[in-house]
Motif scaffolding. Structure first.
Motif, PDB file in Angstrom:
ATOM      1  N   THR A   2       0.841  -1.184   0.000  1.00  0.00           N
ATOM      2  CA  THR A   2       0.000   0.000   0.000  1.00  0.00           C
ATOM      3  C   THR A   2       0.875   1.232   0.000  1.00  0.00           C
ATOM      4  O   THR A   2       2.028   1.190   0.407  1.00  0.00           O
ATOM      5  N   ASP A   6       2.879   5.861  -7.043  1.00  0.00           N
ATOM      6  CA  ASP A   6       2.025   6.340  -8.117  1.00  0.00           C
ATOM      7  C   ASP A   6       0.560   6.460  -7.714  1.00  0.00           C
ATOM      8  O   ASP A   6      -0.284   6.833  -8.515  1.00  0.00           O
ATOM      9  N   GLU A   7       0.224   6.150  -6.458  1.00  0.00           N
ATOM     10  CA  GLU A   7      -1.152   6.315  -5.999  1.00  0.00           C
ATOM     11  C   GLU A   7      -1.417   7.792  -5.758  1.00  0.00           C
ATOM     12  O   GLU A   7      -0.544   8.528  -5.302  1.00  0.00           O
TER      13      GLU A   7
END
Length: 93
Positions: A2, A6-7
């Motif tokens: 998580t 790139d989130e």
């Protein structure tokens, strides 16, 4: 994993609401920041600390000081042979 780089960052309006609610309840907010946008949003939202704070814009330092935001940068150590000192994992050169 998580929190990949790139989130997208948590939107500023949402993060501000969270910080205000936690502060109203007497708590503190630490934000895990790995992007420029995420770090910026954390500072503007009034987070109490930036964990990692990657790509921190120096222009935000005065605001951080004024509101008491702590900066907890990442430190990575390398041993001889290119292994990470904390985990022993092989690191790219």
């Amino acid at each position: 994993m998580t929190g990949a780089l790139d989130e997208p960052a948590v939107p500023l309006a949402l993060l501000t609401s969270v910080v205000e609610a936690v502060h109203a309840a007497g708590g503190k907010v630490a934000v895990h920041c790995q992007t420029a946008e995420g770090t910026r949003n954390a500072v503007l939202a009034g987070a109490d600390s930036l964990e990692h704070g990657m790509h921190l814009d120096p222009a935000l330092l005065d605001r951080m000081a004024a509101q008491g935001t702590a900066f907890v940068p990442t430190l990575s150590l390398r041993r001889e042979g290119g292994r990470d000192a904390g985990t022993g994992a092989e690191r790219a050169p």
